[in-house]
Design a protein around this motif. Structure first.
Motif, mmCIF file in Angstrom:
data_model
loop_
_atom_site.group_PDB
_atom_site.id
_atom_site.type_symbol
_atom_site.label_atom_id
_atom_site.label_comp_id
_atom_site.label_asym_id
_atom_site.label_seq_id
_atom_site.Cartn_x
_atom_site.Cartn_y
_atom_site.Cartn_z
ATOM 1 N N ALA A 1 -4.604 31.271 -3.951
ATOM 2 C CA ALA A 1 -5.806 30.692 -4.554
ATOM 3 C C ALA A 1 -5.785 30.889 -6.063
ATOM 4 O O ALA A 1 -5.254 31.888 -6.567
ATOM 5 C CB ALA A 1 -7.059 31.334 -3.973
ATOM 6 N N VAL A 2 -6.338 29.926 -6.786
ATOM 7 C CA VAL A 2 -6.424 30.044 -8.247
ATOM 8 C C VAL A 2 -7.131 31.337 -8.631
ATOM 9 O O VAL A 2 -6.775 31.989 -9.612
ATOM 10 C CB VAL A 2 -7.168 28.823 -8.839
ATOM 11 C CG1 VAL A 2 -7.513 29.050 -10.306
ATOM 12 C CG2 VAL A 2 -6.307 27.565 -8.692
ATOM 13 N N LEU A 3 -8.120 31.738 -7.831
ATOM 14 C CA LEU A 3 -8.835 32.988 -8.086
ATOM 15 C C LEU A 3 -7.892 34.165 -8.193
ATOM 16 O O LEU A 3 -8.070 35.058 -9.020
ATOM 17 C CB LEU A 3 -9.851 33.227 -6.957
ATOM 18 C CG LEU A 3 -10.586 34.583 -6.961
ATOM 19 C CD1 LEU A 3 -11.498 34.678 -8.168
ATOM 20 C CD2 LEU A 3 -11.367 34.747 -5.669
ATOM 21 N N ASP A 4 -6.830 34.165 -7.357
ATOM 22 C CA ASP A 4 -5.884 35.285 -7.320
ATOM 23 C C ASP A 4 -4.818 35.190 -8.400
ATOM 24 O O ASP A 4 -3.995 36.099 -8.540
ATOM 25 C CB ASP A 4 -5.217 35.353 -5.940
ATOM 26 C CG ASP A 4 -6.216 35.664 -4.841
ATOM 27 O OD1 ASP A 4 -7.148 36.442 -5.110
ATOM 28 O OD2 ASP A 4 -6.073 35.132 -3.733
ATOM 29 N N LEU A 5 -4.798 34.094 -9.155
ATOM 30 C CA LEU A 5 -3.841 33.948 -10.253
ATOM 31 C C LEU A 5 -4.365 34.573 -11.534
ATOM 32 O O LEU A 5 -3.653 34.634 -12.533
ATOM 33 C CB LEU A 5 -3.539 32.461 -10.502
ATOM 34 C CG LEU A 5 -2.892 31.698 -9.339
ATOM 35 C CD1 LEU A 5 -2.739 30.223 -9.713
ATOM 36 C CD2 LEU A 5 -1.541 32.285 -8.969
ATOM 37 N N ASN A 6 -5.632 35.024 -11.508
ATOM 38 C CA ASN A 6 -6.260 35.669 -12.670
ATOM 39 C C ASN A 6 -6.373 34.734 -13.878
ATOM 40 O O ASN A 6 -6.270 35.163 -15.028
ATOM 41 C CB ASN A 6 -5.500 36.944 -13.059
ATOM 42 C CG ASN A 6 -5.543 37.984 -11.962
ATOM 43 O OD1 ASN A 6 -6.591 38.518 -11.640
ATOM 44 N ND2 ASN A 6 -4.390 38.258 -11.370
ATOM 45 N N ILE A 7 -6.555 33.442 -13.597
ATOM 46 C CA ILE A 7 -6.817 32.472 -14.656
ATOM 47 C C ILE A 7 -8.317 32.481 -14.930
ATOM 48 O O ILE A 7 -9.121 32.356 -14.003
ATOM 49 C CB ILE A 7 -6.371 31.058 -14.241
ATOM 50 C CG1 ILE A 7 -4.865 31.040 -13.943
ATOM 51 C CG2 ILE A 7 -6.702 30.049 -15.328
ATOM 52 C CD1 ILE A 7 -4.364 29.704 -13.422
ATOM 53 N N THR A 8 -8.704 32.637 -16.183
ATOM 54 C CA THR A 8 -10.117 32.665 -16.550
ATOM 55 C C THR A 8 -10.393 31.624 -17.628
ATOM 56 O O THR A 8 -9.475 30.954 -18.120
ATOM 57 C CB THR A 8 -10.525 34.053 -17.078
ATOM 58 O OG1 THR A 8 -9.908 34.255 -18.377
ATOM 59 C CG2 THR A 8 -10.066 35.151 -16.139
ATOM 60 N N SER A 9 -11.650 31.512 -18.019
ATOM 61 C CA SER A 9 -12.028 30.554 -19.058
ATOM 62 C C SER A 9 -11.494 30.965 -20.423
ATOM 63 O O SER A 9 -11.576 30.187 -21.370
ATOM 64 C CB SER A 9 -13.558 30.413 -19.111
ATOM 65 O OG SER A 9 -14.161 31.667 -19.364
ATOM 66 N N ASP A 10 -10.959 32.165 -20.531
ATOM 67 C CA ASP A 10 -10.379 32.635 -21.786
ATOM 68 C C ASP A 10 -8.864 32.476 -21.799
ATOM 69 O O ASP A 10 -8.192 32.875 -22.746
ATOM 70 C CB ASP A 10 -10.746 34.108 -22.008
ATOM 71 C CG ASP A 10 -10.521 34.564 -23.440
ATOM 72 O OD1 ASP A 10 -10.676 33.735 -24.357
ATOM 73 O OD2 ASP A 10 -10.166 35.737 -23.638
ATOM 74 N N SER A 11 -8.319 31.883 -20.735
ATOM 75 C CA SER A 11 -6.868 31.772 -20.594
ATOM 76 C C SER A 11 -6.315 30.481 -21.179
ATOM 77 O O SER A 11 -7.036 29.501 -21.357
ATOM 78 C CB SER A 11 -6.477 31.840 -19.107
ATOM 79 O OG SER A 11 -6.897 33.036 -18.509
ATOM 80 N N ARG A 12 -5.022 30.520 -21.450
ATOM 81 C CA ARG A 12 -4.274 29.298 -21.769
ATOM 82 C C ARG A 12 -3.080 29.229 -20.833
ATOM 83 O O ARG A 12 -2.400 30.235 -20.603
ATOM 84 C CB ARG A 12 -3.785 29.292 -23.226
ATOM 85 C CG ARG A 12 -2.945 28.037 -23.564
ATOM 86 C CD ARG A 12 -2.666 27.953 -25.059
ATOM 87 N NE ARG A 12 -1.717 28.945 -25.524
ATOM 88 C CZ ARG A 12 -0.381 28.776 -25.517
ATOM 89 N NH1 ARG A 12 0.144 27.658 -25.043
ATOM 90 N NH2 ARG A 12 0.405 29.722 -25.979
ATOM 91 N N VAL A 13 -2.826 28.057 -20.280
ATOM 92 C CA VAL A 13 -1.688 27.856 -19.385
ATOM 93 C C VAL A 13 -0.718 26.877 -20.032
ATOM 94 O O VAL A 13 -1.079 25.734 -20.324
ATOM 95 C CB VAL A 13 -2.135 27.324 -18.006
ATOM 96 C CG1 VAL A 13 -0.916 27.071 -17.125
ATOM 97 C CG2 VAL A 13 -3.094 28.297 -17.340
ATOM 98 N N GLN A 14 0.491 27.340 -20.274
ATOM 99 C CA GLN A 14 1.547 26.502 -20.842
ATOM 100 C C GLN A 14 2.386 25.949 -19.701
ATOM 101 O O GLN A 14 2.872 26.699 -18.855
ATOM 102 C CB GLN A 14 2.426 27.325 -21.797
ATOM 103 C CG GLN A 14 3.717 26.624 -22.243
ATOM 104 C CD GLN A 14 3.463 25.422 -23.141
ATOM 105 O OE1 GLN A 14 2.453 25.361 -23.833
ATOM 106 N NE2 GLN A 14 4.386 24.482 -23.166
#
Length: 240
Positions: A69-82
């Motif tokens: 799940a995306v939740l478990d990827l630790n992606i937050t609103s402060d993240s950037r994904v390249q």
């Protein structure tokens, strides 16, 4: 349990944009959505997570299972994904066969100057990491994790106390997990049932040992230690 969407900054060779995603999506579905605005097929995507806007050392998400799940990827609103394209250049060129096309690229400084972006809207409304109390709350969260970690013991029984519902098991590790982030303390656990994501190792680094699919890493504040007896997820009526 459904969770609110978050807005994440995505960058690639040809794109620079903020997109709304759901923490409930699977990793597989996230990659399908990324293909829509990058043109990079899921099996050719290398996703590098920069946990915060000031991060310089990314976390490679590529080793995660598609069902994560995306939740478990630790992606937050402060993240950037390249998003990097792992295909040979020859294959990338063959997709268009229009090598003379000049694509629009927007660098970080120009993006910051724009007034019509989600980031600017969040800045104007002091939302997310732009809220005046963001750093204070983040510091409090880190401290709460630290305090709870000091109350936990390796080998003790536990149950989860967050939105994923009650799950039980044994605490196997307490400490830093640099493959996830560089700030938090994490609790490595072995679940009673195969509801985990790993076998106690993550990105090739082993923190404890358990059967595949029984291991996981939780924040200490998600864990309640106690004399919780083992319970099966399945009743006798489910046996076939």
């Amino acid at each position: 349990m459904n969770m609110s969407d978050i807005t994440v900054h995505f960058t690639s060779q040809l794109t620079n944009s903020e997109r709304r995603i759901s923490p409930n999506w699977s990793f597989e579905y996230l990659k399908q959505r990324i293909e829509n605005f990058t043109g990079i097929p899921p099996n050719s995507q290398q996703l590098l997570l920069f946990p915060t806007s000031i991060s310089t050392d990314p976390v490679d998400l590529s080793s995660n299972d598609d069902s994560t799940a995306v939740l478990d990827l630790n992606i937050t609103s402060d993240s950037r994904v390249q998003i990097n394209d792992t295909r040979p250049l020859s294959e990338q060129e063959d997709l268009t066969n229009e090598s003379d096309i000049k694509y629009f690229e927007l660098d970080e400084k120009d993006y910051e100057k724009r007034s019509d972006t989600v980031r600017r809207w969040k800045q104007d409304n002091q939302l997310g990491r732009f809220h005046p109390d963001f750093k204070t709350k983040k510091k409090e969260q880190l401290q709460n994790n630290k305090v709870r970690a000091q109350q936990l013991c390796v080998g003790a029984r536990f149950r989860t106390i967050n939105e994923i519902g009650e799950r039980r098991g044994v605490i196997k590790y307490i400490g830093k997990v640099l493959e996830i982030d560089f700030e938090n303390i994490w609790t490595g656990v072995e679940f009673d049932e195969p509801v985990g994501k790993n076998d106690g190792s993550i990105k090739g680094v082993r923190y404890f040992s358990c059967k595949p699919g029984y291991g996981g890493f939780l924040k200490p504040v998600q864990v309640e230690q106690g004399d919780f007896q083992e319970e099966s997820l399945f009743s006798d009526d489910d046996e076939i």
